[in-house]
Design a protein around this motif. Structure first.
Motif, short mmCIF file in Angstrom:
data_model
loop_
_atom_site.label_atom_id
_atom_site.label_comp_id
_atom_site.label_asym_id
_atom_site.label_seq_id
_atom_site.Cartn_x
_atom_site.Cartn_y
_atom_site.Cartn_z
N ASP A 151 0.82 -1.21 0.00
CA ASP A 151 0.00 0.00 0.00
C ASP A 151 0.85 1.26 0.00
OD1 ASP A 151 -2.39 -1.41 -0.01
OD2 ASP A 151 -2.50 -1.49 2.18
N ALA A 152 2.07 1.17 0.54
CA ALA A 152 2.95 2.35 0.62
C ALA A 152 3.71 2.61 -0.68
CB ALA A 152 3.94 2.19 1.77
N ALA A 153 3.64 1.69 -1.62
CA ALA A 153 4.34 1.88 -2.89
C ALA A 153 3.68 2.99 -3.69
CB ALA A 153 4.32 0.58 -3.70
N ASP A 154 4.46 3.71 -4.48
CA ASP A 154 3.90 4.70 -5.38
C ASP A 154 2.87 4.04 -6.28
OD1 ASP A 154 5.54 6.62 -4.33
OD2 ASP A 154 7.04 6.51 -5.93
N ASP A 155 1.80 4.79 -6.60
CA ASP A 155 0.74 4.22 -7.42
C ASP A 155 1.27 3.66 -8.73
OD1 ASP A 155 -1.14 4.80 -5.50
OD2 ASP A 155 -1.88 6.62 -6.49
N ALA A 156 2.18 4.40 -9.36
CA ALA A 156 2.72 3.96 -10.65
C ALA A 156 3.51 2.67 -10.50
CB ALA A 156 3.58 5.06 -11.26
N VAL A 157 4.25 2.55 -9.39
CA VAL A 157 5.05 1.35 -9.16
C VAL A 157 4.15 0.14 -8.93
CG1 VAL A 157 6.69 0.26 -7.57
CG2 VAL A 157 7.03 2.63 -8.30
N ARG A 158 3.12 0.33 -8.10
CA ARG A 158 2.21 -0.79 -7.81
C ARG A 158 1.40 -1.15 -9.06
NH1 ARG A 158 0.22 1.21 -3.74
NH2 ARG A 158 -1.66 2.11 -4.62
N THR A 159 0.98 -0.15 -9.83
CA THR A 159 0.24 -0.42 -11.06
C THR A 159 1.09 -1.21 -12.05
OG1 THR A 159 -1.12 1.56 -10.79
CG2 THR A 159 -0.94 0.64 -13.02
N ALA A 160 2.36 -0.85 -12.16
CA ALA A 160 3.26 -1.58 -13.05
C ALA A 160 3.45 -3.01 -12.58
CB ALA A 160 4.60 -0.87 -13.14
N ALA A 161 3.54 -3.20 -11.26
CA ALA A 161 3.70 -4.55 -10.72
C ALA A 161 2.45 -5.40 -11.00
CB ALA A 161 3.97 -4.49 -9.22
N LEU A 162 1.28 -4.81 -10.83
CA LEU A 162 0.04 -5.54 -11.09
C LEU A 162 -0.09 -5.86 -12.58
CD1 LEU A 162 -2.44 -3.63 -8.76
CD2 LEU A 162 -1.65 -5.99 -8.50
N ALA A 163 0.36 -4.95 -13.43
CA ALA A 163 0.34 -5.22 -14.87
C ALA A 163 1.24 -6.40 -15.22
CB ALA A 163 0.77 -3.97 -15.64
#
Length: 229
Positions: free
Chosen positions: A27-39
């Motif tokens: 949850d603390a990850a930057d949105d862009a970083v987490r979005t890229a990981a989910l992608a």
């Protein structure tokens, strides 16, 4: 990167895997970083990933479809929908994945110390059975081992009073908890016959995130389970 992949073939193929320290899913990850990981998870699985807002409890939510805008607040999810990937995130806690190969029902649970004591894993098993499923296979992901998870003696007693199998001692001789042993005991009591364990301690192995080792700098990995035709 997805590691320790496993699969069961039936009317539906059920697959599991675990992300590692290369993907930041917290949850603390930057949105862009987490979005890229989910992608990356979506590309590797061919499924739509679903996260929980995890609160160290024992609530279990049904995921009815794909594309839900809001992550459910819970510590376990169940679904029978193909092409939906359920994620349980951790950084020392135990990610637990469950499957019924006969019906295609699956579950993902996050079992930290409070969730273990509250019985989140048995509750996930019970919710699957309420749907007519019989979870026959479970996967226990990487987590902090019983030789590394030091806790105060009173906290050890509190958890061991509910899950005696979780009582442990650190390698340096102080009170500890073995969350994995506690989960295995709960799965055995719940009648899950096939339990597969990824034998890695997150604190000792730097290829996995660990809050005990890295504190606030720790990222989160995830246990992932999905099904497809």
């Amino acid at each position: 990167m997805l590691r320790h992949r496993d699969r069961i073939e039936g009317d539906l193929v059920i697959e599991v895997a675990f992300t590692d320290v290369t993907l930041s899913l917290g949850d603390a990850a930057d949105d862009a970083v987490r979005t890229a990981a989910l992608a990356e998870v979506a590309e590797a699985t061919g499924a739509t990933p679903v996260l929980m807002h995890q609160v160290h409890g024992a609530d279990v939510e049904l995921v009815a479809g794909r594309g839900d805008a809001t992550a459910p607040t819970c510590d376990a999810m169940i679904t029978s929908r193909p092409a939906v990937a359920l994620l349980a995130r951790a950084a020392d806690c135990v990610p637990v994945l469950l499957a019924d190969p006969a019906t295609g029902w699956i579950a993902a649970a996050h079992a930290g110390r409070p969730g273990l004591a509250a019985g989140v894993v048995p509750r996930a098993v019970a919710r699957l059975r309420e749907q007519g499923a019989e979870p026959a296979v479970a996967w226990i992901g990487p987590h902090v081992c019983g030789s590394c998870y030091e806790v105060p003696a009173d906290l050890q007693e509190e958890v061991a009073a509910v899950v005696p199998e979780a009582r442990s001692t650190t390698s340096w001789g102080t009170p500890a908890l073995d969350l994995g042993a506690g989960v295995r005991a709960q799965l055995s009591t719940a009648g899950v016959p096939d339990v597969r364990v990824v034998g890695a301690c997150t604190r000792e192995d730097r290829t996995w995130p660990s809050y005990r080792r890295d504190g606030a700098d720790a990222t989160r990995f995830a246990g992932v389970i999905w099904s497809h035709a």
